[in-house]
Scaffold this motif. Structure first.
Motif, PDB file in Angstrom:
ATOM      1  N   GLY B 155      -1.009 -32.681 -46.746  1.00 56.76           N
ATOM      2  CA  GLY B 155      -0.011 -31.990 -45.936  1.00 56.76           C
ATOM      3  C   GLY B 155      -0.377 -30.530 -45.725  1.00 56.76           C
ATOM      4  O   GLY B 155      -0.178 -29.977 -44.638  1.00 56.76           O
ATOM      5  N   ARG B 159      -1.307 -28.391 -42.197  1.00 60.05           N
ATOM      6  CA  ARG B 159      -0.733 -27.113 -41.771  1.00 60.05           C
ATOM      7  C   ARG B 159      -1.822 -26.101 -41.452  1.00 60.05           C
ATOM      8  O   ARG B 159      -1.691 -25.316 -40.511  1.00 60.05           O
ATOM      9  CB  ARG B 159       0.143 -26.520 -42.878  1.00 60.05           C
ATOM     10  CG  ARG B 159       1.444 -27.245 -43.061  1.00 60.05           C
ATOM     11  CD  ARG B 159       1.951 -26.948 -44.455  1.00 60.05           C
ATOM     12  NE  ARG B 159       2.935 -27.935 -44.834  1.00 60.05           N
ATOM     13  CZ  ARG B 159       4.236 -27.661 -44.914  1.00 60.05           C
ATOM     14  NH1 ARG B 159       4.662 -26.465 -44.638  1.00 60.05           N
ATOM     15  NH2 ARG B 159       5.067 -28.598 -45.253  1.00 60.05           N
ATOM     16  N   LYS B 185       7.513 -39.750 -46.106  1.00 56.86           N
ATOM     17  CA  LYS B 185       8.398 -38.601 -46.349  1.00 56.86           C
ATOM     18  C   LYS B 185       7.836 -37.340 -45.722  1.00 56.86           C
ATOM     19  O   LYS B 185       8.505 -36.636 -44.989  1.00 56.86           O
ATOM     20  CB  LYS B 185       8.559 -38.406 -47.871  1.00 56.86           C
ATOM     21  CG  LYS B 185       9.807 -39.057 -48.421  1.00 56.86           C
ATOM     22  CD  LYS B 185      10.880 -37.989 -48.654  1.00 56.86           C
ATOM     23  CE  LYS B 185      12.283 -38.562 -48.617  1.00 56.86           C
ATOM     24  NZ  LYS B 185      12.463 -39.649 -49.599  1.00 56.86           N
ATOM     25  N   LEU B 186       6.537 -37.089 -46.046  1.00 61.82           N
ATOM     26  CA  LEU B 186       5.878 -35.892 -45.576  1.00 61.82           C
ATOM     27  C   LEU B 186       5.767 -35.901 -44.055  1.00 61.82           C
ATOM     28  O   LEU B 186       5.911 -34.884 -43.392  1.00 61.82           O
ATOM     29  CB  LEU B 186       4.481 -35.837 -46.209  1.00 61.82           C
ATOM     30  CG  LEU B 186       3.782 -34.494 -46.253  1.00 61.82           C
ATOM     31  CD1 LEU B 186       4.691 -33.459 -46.890  1.00 61.82           C
ATOM     32  CD2 LEU B 186       2.497 -34.611 -47.054  1.00 61.82           C
ATOM     33  N   ARG B 187       5.531 -37.104 -43.525  1.00 62.38           N
ATOM     34  CA  ARG B 187       5.377 -37.231 -42.088  1.00 62.38           C
ATOM     35  C   ARG B 187       6.673 -36.846 -41.381  1.00 62.38           C
ATOM     36  O   ARG B 187       6.661 -36.100 -40.413  1.00 62.38           O
ATOM     37  CB  ARG B 187       4.992 -38.674 -41.743  1.00 62.38           C
ATOM     38  CG  ARG B 187       4.453 -38.827 -40.356  1.00 62.38           C
ATOM     39  CD  ARG B 187       3.616 -40.059 -40.221  1.00 62.38           C
ATOM     40  NE  ARG B 187       4.401 -41.272 -40.271  1.00 62.38           N
ATOM     41  CZ  ARG B 187       4.065 -42.348 -40.959  1.00 62.38           C
ATOM     42  NH1 ARG B 187       2.961 -42.358 -41.662  1.00 62.38           N
ATOM     43  NH2 ARG B 187       4.825 -43.399 -40.962  1.00 62.38           N
ATOM     44  N   GLN B 188       7.789 -37.335 -41.922  1.00 64.29           N
ATOM     45  CA  GLN B 188       9.076 -37.027 -41.309  1.00 64.29           C
ATOM     46  C   GLN B 188       9.383 -35.539 -41.405  1.00 64.29           C
ATOM     47  O   GLN B 188       9.878 -34.930 -40.456  1.00 64.29           O
ATOM     48  CB  GLN B 188      10.184 -37.852 -41.966  1.00 64.29           C
ATOM     49  CG  GLN B 188      10.094 -39.315 -41.545  1.00 64.29           C
ATOM     50  CD  GLN B 188      10.957 -40.225 -42.392  1.00 64.29           C
ATOM     51  OE1 GLN B 188      11.362 -39.863 -43.494  1.00 64.29           O
ATOM     52  NE2 GLN B 188      11.217 -41.425 -41.891  1.00 64.29           N
ATOM     53  N   GLN B 189       9.013 -34.949 -42.550  1.00 60.94           N
ATOM     54  CA  GLN B 189       9.240 -33.515 -42.740  1.00 60.94           C
ATOM     55  C   GLN B 189       8.385 -32.712 -41.758  1.00 60.94           C
ATOM     56  O   GLN B 189       8.836 -31.764 -41.133  1.00 60.94           O
ATOM     57  CB  GLN B 189       8.876 -33.178 -44.190  1.00 60.94           C
ATOM     58  CG  GLN B 189       9.148 -31.751 -44.582  1.00 60.94           C
ATOM     59  CD  GLN B 189       8.455 -31.430 -45.887  1.00 60.94           C
ATOM     60  OE1 GLN B 189       8.211 -32.317 -46.710  1.00 60.94           O
ATOM     61  NE2 GLN B 189       8.094 -30.181 -46.074  1.00 60.94           N
ATOM     62  N   MET B 190       7.115 -33.150 -41.584  1.00 59.45           N
ATOM     63  CA  MET B 190       6.220 -32.445 -40.674  1.00 59.45           C
ATOM     64  C   MET B 190       6.650 -32.605 -39.218  1.00 59.45           C
ATOM     65  O   MET B 190       6.439 -31.719 -38.407  1.00 59.45           O
ATOM     66  CB  MET B 190       4.777 -32.942 -40.841  1.00 59.45           C
ATOM     67  CG  MET B 190       4.034 -32.386 -42.039  1.00 59.45           C
ATOM     68  SD  MET B 190       4.025 -30.573 -42.121  1.00 59.45           S
ATOM     69  CE  MET B 190       3.055 -30.167 -40.672  1.00 59.45           C
ATOM     70  N   GLN B 191       7.263 -33.752 -38.895  1.00 61.51           N
ATOM     71  CA  GLN B 191       7.764 -33.958 -37.532  1.00 61.51           C
ATOM     72  C   GLN B 191       8.780 -32.881 -37.182  1.00 61.51           C
ATOM     73  O   GLN B 191       8.711 -32.254 -36.132  1.00 61.51           O
ATOM     74  CB  GLN B 191       8.405 -35.339 -37.389  1.00 61.51           C
ATOM     75  CG  GLN B 191       7.398 -36.473 -37.320  1.00 61.51           C
ATOM     76  CD  GLN B 191       8.073 -37.836 -37.434  1.00 61.51           C
ATOM     77  OE1 GLN B 191       9.284 -37.942 -37.425  1.00 61.51           O
ATOM     78  NE2 GLN B 191       7.265 -38.876 -37.548  1.00 61.51           N
ATOM     79  N   VAL B 192       9.691 -32.651 -38.120  1.00 64.26           N
ATOM     80  CA  VAL B 192      10.729 -31.645 -37.905  1.00 64.26           C
ATOM     81  C   VAL B 192      10.083 -30.265 -37.791  1.00 64.26           C
ATOM     82  O   VAL B 192      10.403 -29.468 -36.896  1.00 64.26           O
ATOM     83  CB  VAL B 192      11.746 -31.673 -39.073  1.00 64.26           C
ATOM     84  CG1 VAL B 192      12.758 -30.552 -38.914  1.00 64.26           C
ATOM     85  CG2 VAL B 192      12.429 -33.027 -39.139  1.00 64.26           C
ATOM     86  N   GLU B 193       9.134 -29.994 -38.693  1.00 69.82           N
ATOM     87  CA  GLU B 193       8.507 -28.686 -38.733  1.00 69.82           C
ATOM     88  C   GLU B 193       7.686 -28.407 -37.477  1.00 69.82           C
ATOM     89  O   GLU B 193       7.730 -27.311 -36.924  1.00 69.82           O
ATOM     90  CB  GLU B 193       7.601 -28.610 -39.960  1.00 69.82           C
ATOM     91  CG  GLU B 193       7.970 -27.460 -40.853  1.00 69.82           C
ATOM     92  CD  GLU B 193       7.206 -27.531 -42.137  1.00 69.82           C
ATOM     93  OE1 GLU B 193       6.059 -27.068 -42.148  1.00 69.82           O
ATOM     94  OE2 GLU B 193       7.723 -28.106 -43.118  1.00 69.82           O
TER      95      GLU B 193
END
Lengths: 283, 360
Positions: B155, B159, B185-193
């Motif tokens: 992740g 970035r 989980k990380l993918r969903q978080q990165m989508q938002v970011e």
């Protein structure tokens, strides 16, 4: 039938390790390191100048002679120069060929080039050296006939033929290094504004350095120890290998052994120097 | 369509960030030639978050690589803010790429990776240091400048790759399945970011993905690719609610197909129609009449038998074999007051005509 044996070994990991490594370790210690030790020891003996027999009189007299007679230093420097020149020529040739093979050529061309590289390694070393002799012959050799010019037998002939002989050993590690270099790194560099020159300098070369170093270790050490090529196309040129061989011929094993230590020392200095630059950290 | 797309409205009169005109890409030659991209026309508005969605081999990545300049189109034109860049090399295009494998330079520190583009363009050192610092702050990795990429997690590398591409302030940022290697989980978080960063920097993002959920959550508009062609372009709601082809209906979300005799016996018309699994209600056999009265809209009723039940947490997925033929998937929300269905049970599926779409 072998199951009980397998069970026995399973319960005794140490026995398994001995079984696995015993023979190769014995070979390494007895044959390889043993002969190296014998070389070092015999370099300390001396030759009886009347009987031409080896006398087990331990001392540094052979090294003293190598140091004091300028001819040996000249031969050593010449050998070093030849090895450096061969390495340079091979690098200049190998880098573009390896790059073409790894990054440009289609799979079919790549395979063909790979075979073309490996094939000469299957041919006899002597045959190749003698082939070059007919090529280089100043009187009526192929080069003379086609180009009207030939470097003849001598130092430049030695460099040319050695560079030819070791070229596959230079290309293969560099090719392997480039294969491991992802195309996306080259694309990323171009994407961020880097032209070919910048990409080569800032991305390709630093990542490729260990592979280049591996290639130079091959070409350099193989050239340092060569004496057959020198004998065939070198004319009157003398290199460390010839001198060692000649001294064996007159039974002066101690001096030959002492001179054989010189390329070993050169290689150790070379490797330590490379290690200092950090080029081997990413291997 | 443009009403739900404020960015496009603002720039409706301006030049598109990227215009693709009749682009084709042929790989190989003669009989073995493959049309990776087979005649694509697209206009991507300035500031838009645009997804190229499709299965692997559908040509979406090849199109992205042609925009970046890594591949040359066999035919067609690519315009970047009105200027023809079709034949320009990557280093002469004002676009940057986030690679699928991140493509971080392994021998450089994180800061040197991020600053590479500025260094190549010979930006003064002080400015470089400042902007690298800012870029690392943007992706919340301010303290990691001196590390090597190998010391970072997946992740974090992602970035850094983003920071390295954004620091050059390109007109368009191309992202080639950048979240593919991350866990859910990380993918969903990165989508938002990613979406937040895009809004913050205001750069046009062109995002390649095969994940329809990702495309639906992040995009302003989506182009659905199939076999080198664009099947449909539209907002996520357009593509999901009103698929224009059976491929889009099947690829974006799950769809039930009603065709042939099933269509004629249930709907009274010939043709091929789709209905989403969550648009179908499951009723007991005794509820049939009563149900259709209280849920006035349910004008289609299809009796059948439950074949298979899958519990998915918030939902339960049923496969129901209709008496008319065809097996339909149904999503039932687990509200806690519904009736649990079991395999072998007789049920009636009820749905509304307005949720059925006619596709070719």
């Amino acid at each position: 039938m072998l199951k009980p044996l397998a069970r026995w070994f399973h319960r005794r990991p140490l026995a398994g390790l001995v079984g696995l490594l015993g023979a190769p370790m014995a070979w390494l210690v007895v044959v390889y390191l043993g002969s190296l030790a014998a070389l070092l020891v015999s370099s300390l003996y001396s030759l009886d100048s009347f009987t031409f027999n080896v006398v087990k009189h331990v001392g540094l007299q052979n090294y003293r002679e190598l140091w004091q007679r300028p001819v040996y230093a000249r031969v050593a420097m010449r050998t070093l120069g030849v090895a450096a020149a061969v390495t340079l020529v091979d690098l200049v040739l190998a880098l573009p060929i390896a790059f073409y093979m790894a990054k440009v050529a289609t799979p079919r061309v790549r395979r063909a080039l790979g075979v073309a590289l490996i094939l000469p390694l299957w041919a006899s070393y002597l045959a190749k050296a003698y082939a070059w002799r007919t090529f280089l012959d100043p009187a009526g050799g192929l080069l003379r006939k086609t180009l009207g010019w030939s470097p003849g037998f001598g130092l430049s002939g030695v460099v040319i033929v050695l560079a030819y002989l070791w070229l596959p050993y230079a290309i293969l590690p560099i090719y392997a290094g480039l294969e491991r270099l992802p195309d996306s790194l080259l694309e990323a560099s171009a994407d961020l504004g880097g032209r070919a020159g910048v990409t080569l300098r800032a991305v390709v070369f630093p990542i490729l350095l260990p592979a280049v170093v591996a290639a130079t270790i091959f070409t350099f050490s193989l050239s340092l120890g060569d004496y057959i090529t020198v004998g065939i196309v070198g004319g009157k040129t003398q290199m460390i290998g010839n001198v060692i061989s000649a001294n064996f011929g007159v039974n002066n094993v101690p001096l030959a052994a002492a001179f054989a230590v010189v390329p070993m020392i050169i290689m150790v200095i070379y490797l330590v120097g490379i290690r200092r630059t950090g080029a081997l950290e990413n291997l | 369509m443009t009403a739900s797309l404020p960015n496009a409205v603002v720039t409706a009169t301006a030049v598109a960030a990227v215009s693709i005109r009749g682009v084709r890409k042929l790989f190989g030659s003669g009989e073995n030639a493959v049309h990776a991209v087979d005649g694509v026309d697209l206009d991507i508005a300035d500031g838009e978050f645009f997804c190229l969605l499709g299965p692997s081999g559908s040509g979406k990545t090849t199109l992205l690589r042609m925009i970046a300049g890594f591949e040359l189109p066999t035919d067609g034109t690519i315009l970047l803010q009105g200027a023809d860049v079709t034949r320009l090399p990557p280093f002469d295009r004002d676009v940057n790429t986030v690679f699928q494998d991140y493509a971080l330079f392994p021998h450089m520190s994180v800061a040197d990776n991020v600053g590479y583009g500025l260094k190549v363009k010979k930006a003064p050192k002080a400015e470089r240091v400042r902007r690298v610092g800012e870029a690392l702050e943007t992706v919340q990795l301010g303290a990691y400048g001196s590390r090597k990429p190998s010391q970072l997690s997946g992740g974090q590398r992602q970035r850094i790759a983003l920071a390295r591409a954004l620091i050059n302030r390109p007109k368009v940022l191309l992202l080639d399945e950048p979240l593919g290697a991350l866990d859910l989980k990380l993918r969903q978080q990165m989508q938002v970011e990613l979406k937040a960063i895009q809004t913050q920097v205001g750069i046009t993002f062109i995002f390649v993905t095969h994940d329809q959920e990702e495309a639906l959550t992040m995009s302003d508009r989506i182009a659905v690719f199939n076999r080198g062609r664009v099947e449909q372009v539209g907002t996520p709601a357009d593509v999901y609610e009103r698929p224009s082809t059976s491929f889009v209906a099947g690829f974006v979300g799950t769809s039930n197909l009603l065709e042939g005799s099933v269509a004629s016996s249930l709907l009274g018309v010939e043709g091929t129609f789709t209905i989403r699994p969550e648009k179908i209600r499951v009723l007991g056999t005794t509820e049939t009449t009563e149900g259709s009265e209280t849920q006035g809209g349910h004008d289609v009723h299809a009796p059948g038998m439950v074949q298979h039940v899958e519990y998915l947490g918030p939902y339960t997925r049923l496969r129901v074999a209709l008496d008319a033929g065809a097996v339909l998937q149904v999503m039932v929300q687990n509200t806690g007051d519904g009736v649990a269905r079991g395999p072998g049970e007789r049920v009636v599926l009820a749905f509304e005509r307005r949720h059925i779409f006619d596709i070719q």
